[in-house]
Write an enzyme that holds these catalytic residues in place. Structure first.
Site, PDB file in Angstrom:
ATOM      1  N   LYS A 114       0.647  -0.922   0.237  1.00  0.00           N
ATOM      2  CA  LYS A 114      -0.023  -0.033   0.011  1.00  0.00           C
ATOM      3  C   LYS A 114       0.941   0.951  -0.397  1.00  0.00           C
ATOM      4  CE  LYS A 114      -2.165  -1.495   3.574  1.00  0.00           C
ATOM      5  NZ  LYS A 114      -1.434  -2.618   3.662  1.00  0.00           N
ATOM      6  N   THR A 115       1.938   1.048   1.103  1.00  0.00           N
ATOM      7  CA  THR A 115       2.406   2.837   1.172  1.00  0.00           C
ATOM      8  C   THR A 115       3.454   2.095   0.222  1.00  0.00           C
ATOM      9  OG1 THR A 115       2.908   2.141   3.513  1.00  0.00           O
ATOM     10  CG2 THR A 115       4.575   3.633   1.978  1.00  0.00           C
TER      11      THR A 115
ATOM     12  N   ASP B 134      -0.983   6.891   6.547  1.00  0.00           N
ATOM     13  CA  ASP B 134      -0.778   5.225   6.956  1.00  0.00           C
ATOM     14  C   ASP B 134      -1.718   5.446   8.048  1.00  0.00           C
ATOM     15  OD1 ASP B 134      -0.348   2.857   6.612  1.00  0.00           O
ATOM     16  OD2 ASP B 134       2.188   2.658   7.128  1.00  0.00           O
TER      17      ASP B 134
ATOM     18  N   THR C  32      -5.397  -1.055   7.202  1.00  0.00           N
ATOM     19  CA  THR C  32      -5.352  -2.361   7.434  1.00  0.00           C
ATOM     20  C   THR C  32      -6.797  -3.012   7.673  1.00  0.00           C
ATOM     21  OG1 THR C  32      -4.573  -2.248   9.475  1.00  0.00           O
ATOM     22  CG2 THR C  32      -2.362  -3.088   7.751  1.00  0.00           C
TER      23      THR C  32
ATOM     24  N   ARG D 225       6.809  -8.354   1.814  1.00  0.00           N
ATOM     25  CA  ARG D 225       7.244  -7.697   2.877  1.00  0.00           C
ATOM     26  C   ARG D 225       8.076  -8.612   3.019  1.00  0.00           C
ATOM     27  NH1 ARG D 225       4.252  -4.215   7.217  1.00  0.00           N
ATOM     28  NH2 ARG D 225       4.974  -2.773   5.095  1.00  0.00           N
TER      29      ARG D 225
END
Length: 338
Positions: A71-72, A116, A165, A225
């Site tokens: 997302k980032t 975020d 999230t 990640r």
């Protein structure tokens, strides 16, 4: 193997800085480098191109999904693709209305504001954000009581990109104001994870065998990640033990981290083992599992359970959690057929 950044061996602060540097280095710099999420990329390309042709900032965008899916990274890519400046913050960091006002009034025309974990914004701050997103104005209350008055400040045109999230915790009015679109990031396939590992290895200057790539991809929990984290730890293990980065080295390195061939960690296996050994495979309630494992309920529900369910090792029913036959077989227990 040489790296453009010195590897700190003993200093924890330097090691944290180094890992942060690596995370930034491994982040894709173009949509072409960004692997997976094809539908979202196509929608974003159309949205950004249309906005560019109208010479307007893109409309507000919301990304949601489990942590570690990119997302980032997408927010940074949008800024790079449009040539806009990106200002990043997070929901918990904006504690007062004044904090938000300071951020918004310091934006330049066309800037991108990335927030975020936006679901953690205070509801009072949300109310201030609504007119800023919709009308480009900031309502500020001056004074208290009967003498209080509201003034409006015009804001430069900007794009808000938010990530969360837990989209269910966002209020309906806030969700509805993301006119550019709300996009759900999906888990990656093992093939996509393998491509990401190969690209990351190339960026890090690491030579890795195909079987080793597949071995990491199988255990990466369908998350980029996690895949990059495993790759870096396997690289460290190979470097320290003077080994090639092959399947055997990956197996040894991940075993040292407590990661088995299904990608389960020690905590994952502990939850399944307790359900099987102490509660005859279930059904058993979440609070009981939390008490037996000394884990928080939120950690079990949001971090551990989703992957176990994806792997078919756990069933979540109205009566409680049940370990499946596959879980028994994976942990070496005899499955009671009755």
């Amino acid at each position: 193997m040489s790296t453009p950044y010195p590897h700190p061996m003993n200093d924890p602060e330097q090691k944290k800085e180094y890992d942060s540097y690596l995370d930034h280095t491994l982040r894709p710099s173009t949509f072409a480098d960004y692997i997976g999420q094809e539908s979202i990329k196509e929608n974003l390309k159309i949205l950004l191109q249309a906005a560019s042709e109208r010479n307007h900032p893109a409309e507000h965008i919301l990304f949601y999904g489990p942590p570690g899916l990119g997302k980032t990274t997408l927010a940074h890519l949008i800024a790079k693709e449009t040539g806009r400046s990106l200002k990043a913050t997070s929901g918990p960091a904006i504690e007062k209305v004044g904090d938000l006002a300071s951020i918004l009034t310091n934006l330049q025309p066309g800037d991108i504001l990335f927030v975020d974990e936006i679901h953690r914004l205070n509801k009072t701050i949300e109310e201030v954000l609504y007119p800023a997103m919709e009308s480009g104005v900031l309502d500020i209350i001056i004074g208290k009581g009967p003498s209080a008055r509201t003034i409006q400040l015009d804001l430069p045109a900007f794009t808000l990109i938010a990530a969360t999230t837990r989209i269910a915790l966002l209020s309906a009015p806030l969700r509805s104001r993301f006119s550019g679109g709300t996009f759900r990031l999906e888990f990656y396939t093992e093939e996509e994870i393998a491509k990401i590992i190969r690209r990351s290895a190339s960026v890090l200057g690491v030579t890795i065998e195909d079987e080793a790539v597949i071995e990491i991809a199988k255990r990466a929990r369908f998350t980029p990640r996690t895949a990059n984290y495993f790759l870096k730890r396997c690289r460290d293990y190979a470097q320290v033990h003077k080994k090639d980065l092959d399947k055997k080295t990956v197996f040894l390195a991940l075993s040292l981290l407590g990661i088995d061939e299904q990608g389960l960690s020690e905590s994952d296996r502990q939850v399944l083992t307790i359900i099987i050994e102490k509660f005859n495979g279930g059904p058993v309630g979440l609070n009981t599992i939390a008490a037996a494992t000394s884990e928080e309920e939120a950690t079990i529900e949001e971090v551990i359970e989703p992957y176990l369910i994806q792997r078919g090792l756990l069933d979540r029913t109205t009566r409680g959690r049940i370990a499946t036959k596959k879980a028994y077989e994976h942990l070496g227990f005899e499955y009671p057929e009755q």
